[in-house]
Design a protein around this motif. Structure first.
Motif, short mmCIF file in Angstrom:
data_model
loop_
_atom_site.label_atom_id
_atom_site.label_comp_id
_atom_site.label_asym_id
_atom_site.label_seq_id
_atom_site.Cartn_x
_atom_site.Cartn_y
_atom_site.Cartn_z
N THR A 144 0.84 -1.20 0.00
CA THR A 144 0.00 0.00 0.00
C THR A 144 0.88 1.24 0.00
OG1 THR A 144 -1.63 -1.19 1.33
CG2 THR A 144 -1.91 1.20 1.15
N ALA A 145 0.57 2.18 -0.88
CA ALA A 145 1.37 3.41 -0.98
C ALA A 145 1.11 4.33 0.21
CB ALA A 145 1.03 4.14 -2.28
N ILE A 146 2.12 5.11 0.56
CA ILE A 146 1.91 6.18 1.53
C ILE A 146 1.42 7.40 0.78
CG2 ILE A 146 3.73 5.25 3.01
CD1 ILE A 146 5.52 7.56 2.09
N GLU A 147 1.05 8.47 1.47
CA GLU A 147 0.59 9.68 0.80
C GLU A 147 1.46 10.87 1.21
OE1 GLU A 147 -3.42 12.36 0.83
OE2 GLU A 147 -3.62 10.31 0.08
N LEU A 148 1.85 11.65 0.23
CA LEU A 148 2.74 12.79 0.45
C LEU A 148 2.19 14.04 -0.22
CD1 LEU A 148 6.12 11.04 -0.54
CD2 LEU A 148 5.16 11.25 1.77
N ILE A 149 2.64 15.20 0.25
CA ILE A 149 2.39 16.48 -0.42
C ILE A 149 3.74 17.00 -0.91
CG2 ILE A 149 1.56 18.85 -0.21
CD1 ILE A 149 -0.12 17.93 2.17
N ILE B 57 -6.43 22.64 1.59
CA ILE B 57 -6.67 24.05 1.88
C ILE B 57 -5.71 24.58 2.94
CG2 ILE B 57 -8.38 25.71 2.74
CD1 ILE B 57 -10.54 23.83 1.60
N SER B 58 -5.42 23.76 3.94
CA SER B 58 -4.62 24.23 5.06
C SER B 58 -3.91 23.07 5.73
CB SER B 58 -5.51 24.92 6.09
OG SER B 58 -6.43 23.97 6.65
N ALA B 59 -3.05 23.41 6.69
CA ALA B 59 -2.38 22.38 7.48
C ALA B 59 -3.39 21.55 8.26
CB ALA B 59 -1.39 23.03 8.45
N ALA B 60 -4.50 22.18 8.64
CA ALA B 60 -5.54 21.47 9.37
C ALA B 60 -6.13 20.36 8.52
CB ALA B 60 -6.64 22.44 9.82
N LEU C 210 -6.29 16.43 9.18
CA LEU C 210 -7.57 15.72 9.10
C LEU C 210 -7.44 14.49 8.22
CD1 LEU C 210 -10.60 15.57 9.69
CD2 LEU C 210 -10.99 17.04 7.70
N ALA C 211 -6.68 14.59 7.13
CA ALA C 211 -6.49 13.44 6.24
C ALA C 211 -5.81 12.29 6.98
CB ALA C 211 -5.66 13.85 5.02
N GLU C 212 -4.82 12.63 7.83
CA GLU C 212 -4.14 11.61 8.62
C GLU C 212 -5.11 10.95 9.60
OE1 GLU C 212 -1.01 11.16 12.31
OE2 GLU C 212 -1.57 13.13 11.56
N ILE C 213 -5.92 11.79 10.28
CA ILE C 213 -6.87 11.26 11.27
C ILE C 213 -7.89 10.36 10.61
CG2 ILE C 213 -8.70 11.92 12.87
CD1 ILE C 213 -7.04 14.48 13.43
#
Length: 289
Positions: A48-53, A90-93, A97-100
């Motif tokens: 499974t791939a991880i997710e990055l920005i 949109i923001s760091a929040a 949220l994506a991690e949570i």
């Protein structure tokens, strides 16, 4: 946006692990789980791939910290990742949220489902590695469908052989010690029909209750499940209904405390007396009055 497996159109690449930054405030990584994932990476590769920005020449982790650390432990120089652009958040929040959401949206296996998965895993293990020898039994392989024919001694042997094939770290991370495997295989002997009937009941996630159900004969198990489906709150409650027994009265608070106190070492009992000296002296005085 949603997180999860890569979708058509996603930008999936292999990214140098040294270019990935992990934001502060993440949960502490479980070293046993990291070690177990690293071993799995070496054996099966990354599933499974991880997710990055992407942040210029570097990348910020969204989710997949255990997998990232496992890749480093496995001495991989890169890891497969879904790469997002800053504009997708949109923001760091929203990154947080994506991690949570990624953590919460993994539905944990119930004790019941985990037990059946362990049993199936063990059977596949035997198919690949050869049948586990069960003492002097040479009557041939017993599949999961006939697992109820295996007694506890044979089940203990199966558990030992299966658990011994995992590293110490894997046993901790996957909770696959010999004792844990034994309990899982025992619960799986309930059979698929029973599993389907109780899978959405609270008992499905209560190991103690499942093991209590396992101790009953097969025909009686079905009756107990009937009562659980009708609203019985426990296996003992269901048995009481079936056998027309008066419900057992819960012990009073003072009785439970007394039992615990009686098991304390002498030094701890004396410490208790010291802490409650005023109340004890008051009680003694009332006895003399």
């Amino acid at each position: 946006m949603t997180t999860g497996a890569a979708r058509p159109g996603d930008d999936v690449r292999h990214i140098d692990t040294l270019l990935i930054d992990v934001p502060e405030g993440r949960r502490v990584l479980d070293p046993d789980w990291v070690s177990t994932l690293a071993a799995d990476f070496r054996l099966r590769g990354q599933q499974t791939a991880i997710e990055l920005i992407q942040r210029g020449d570097r990348f910020q982790l969204v989710y997949g910290a255990h997998r990232l650390d496992a890749a480093k432990v496995a001495e991989w120089t890169s890891i497969r990742a879904i790469v997002r652009q800053p504009g997708e958040f949109i923001s760091a929040a929203q990154v947080k949220l994506a991690e949570i959401v990624e953590n919460f949206m993994r539905r944990e296996l119930s004790v019941l489902d985990r037990a059946f998965d362990v049993a199936a895993w063990r059977e596949i293990f035997e198919a690949v590695n050869g049948e586990v020898k069960r003492g002097g039994d040479r009557r041939g392989k017993q599949s999961l469908k006939s697992e109820t024919l295996i007694d506890d001694a044979q089940l203990d042997a199966l558990s030992s052989v299966f658990a011994d094939n995992f590293t110490v770290a894997a046993q901790k991370a996957l909770r696959l010690s010999k004792a844990a495997v034994f309990r899982s295989l025992k619960i799986a002997r309930l059979g698929e029909h029973a599993r389907q009937r109780i899978s959405l009941l609270s008992i499905a996630d209560n190991q103690t209750e499942l093991l209590a159900l396992c101790e009953e004969p097969s025909a009686r198990q079905a009756l107990i499940i009937d009562k659980l489906l009708d609203g019985a709150v426990s296996v003992a409650d269901a048995i009481g209904i079936i056998d027309n027994l008066a419900p057992e009265q819960p012990a009073a608070v003072w009785e439970r405390m007394s039992e615990r106190f009686a098991r304390l070492p002498s030094a701890d009992q004396h410490q208790f007396f010291t802490l409650h000296e005023d109340a004890i002296l008051q009680w003694v005085a009332s006895r003399k009055a």
